[in-house]
Write an enzyme that holds these catalytic residues in place. Structure first.
Site, short mmCIF file in Angstrom:
data_model
loop_
_atom_site.label_atom_id
_atom_site.label_comp_id
_atom_site.label_asym_id
_atom_site.label_seq_id
_atom_site.Cartn_x
_atom_site.Cartn_y
_atom_site.Cartn_z
N HIS A 185 27.85 -2.15 -91.29
CA HIS A 185 29.10 -2.19 -92.05
C HIS A 185 28.97 -3.09 -93.27
O HIS A 185 28.33 -4.14 -93.21
CB HIS A 185 30.23 -2.74 -91.17
CG HIS A 185 30.85 -1.73 -90.25
ND1 HIS A 185 31.26 -0.49 -90.68
CD2 HIS A 185 31.13 -1.78 -88.92
CE1 HIS A 185 31.79 0.18 -89.65
NE2 HIS A 185 31.70 -0.57 -88.59
N CYS A 259 27.94 1.53 -96.78
CA CYS A 259 28.89 2.24 -97.63
C CYS A 259 29.07 1.56 -98.97
O CYS A 259 28.93 0.35 -99.10
CB CYS A 259 30.25 2.33 -96.93
SG CYS A 259 30.23 3.29 -95.41
N ARG A 268 26.83 6.01 -100.37
CA ARG A 268 25.94 5.12 -99.62
C ARG A 268 25.07 4.31 -100.57
O ARG A 268 24.60 4.82 -101.60
CB ARG A 268 25.03 5.92 -98.67
CG ARG A 268 25.78 6.64 -97.57
CD ARG A 268 26.46 5.69 -96.60
NE ARG A 268 27.15 6.42 -95.55
CZ ARG A 268 28.43 6.75 -95.60
NH1 ARG A 268 29.15 6.44 -96.68
NH2 ARG A 268 29.00 7.40 -94.60
#
Length: 281
Positions: A185, A259, A268
């Site tokens: 993340h 991300c 990405r």
């Protein structure tokens, strides 16, 4: 005799009555808006602060648990993997299935940087493949202060939302020929990859396992590509969307994916590196 006629009083709604109703409506709307605002604020606080705090604390506990486990088992290991690298499991298209740190011949051989390395002391049985969502390695990136567990799989609930970094199934394991590909993340839930956009050529990415420590060096950065660009995690990583980004020959690679832009999942961000050295624990 006259009949008495009763007069019914008529109340005329004036401006004061209409203003009263309008005021009540405005007040009710204001209360509803404040309530919704507070709920949204609590959700933001939960996502941006509480999930980060929980995930970071849990990830740090897991790192310490792995280190204690490795220290306790280190005396009795006697050698490090021969058939396959830590985590085991062959990689579909992940290049060589043998452990780069220990050639099958058992003799000395060149490492990926082209330098000679000593032979392992003896051959051992290959390590079993890690269970789904099992934490089995530690990722350290000194440049941006990262020290997080690596777990098998990229499930949000079982891996990424715990603040862990996830290993893409069917890609190489640490030290194997091919591409050791990871996801994490960038925002919320520990956000371990929040600052990987700051990595540049030459920065170290260290992967520690029970048997060895692998040091990769950042070599290339792809600042933005499609979320469906599967080429970036192939055995020879190369973008299928951005021409000219990636590699053209087999090697020992690591790929970090997250991300971008921040707080979205539209694209990405990719960081690639090459294996520079490895040493037994």
């Amino acid at each position: 005799m006259r009949e008495r006629v009763e007069r019914v009083p008529v109340v005329v709604q004036g401006r004061r009555g209409r203003r009263g109703r309008a005021a009540r409506l405005v007040w009710g709307g204001a209360e509803a808006a404040v309530t919704c605002g507070l709920v949204l604020l609590l959700l933001v606080v939960h996502q941006l602060w509480w999930t980060n705090r929980q995930a970071r604390e849990g990830a740090e506990r897991q790192v310490r648990a792995l280190e204690r486990e490795w220290e306790g088992e280190g005396e009795g290991e006697g050698a490090w993997g021969s058939g396959q690298s830590d985590g085991g499991g062959s990689s579909d298209g992940g290049g060589s299935s043998g452990d780069a740190a220990a050639p099958e011949s058992g003799g000395p051989g060149p490492d990926p940087a082209g330098q000679q390395r000593p032979a392992p002391r003896r051959q051992t049985v290959a390590a079993p493949a890690p269970r789904w969502d099992q934490a089995y390695a530690v990722l350290r990136i000194p440049r941006i202060g990262i020290r997080v567990p690596v777990a098998e799989g990229v499930s949000k609930s079982a891996v990424l939302n715990k603040g862990y970094v996830g290993h893409y199934p069917r890609t190489a394991q640490p030290g194997q020929g091919g591409n050791f590909a990871l996801a994490g993340h960038r925002n919320t839930h520990g956000e371990p990859f929040r600052r990987i956009n700051r990595l540049a050529d030459g920065d170290e990415v260290v992967v520690e396992t029970k048997r060895a420590v692998y040091t990769y060096v950042v070599d290339k950065v792809l600042t933005q590509t499609s979320a469906r660009d599967s080429g970036v995690i192939r055995a020879v990583p190369r973008s299928l969307v951005k021409a000219g980004h990636g590699y053209s020959s087999p090697g020992y690679y690591i790929t970090l994916t997250t991300c971008t832009p921040e707080y979205t999942s539209k694209y990405r961000l990719i960081v690639w590196g090459k294996l520079r050295s490895m040493r037994p624990r």
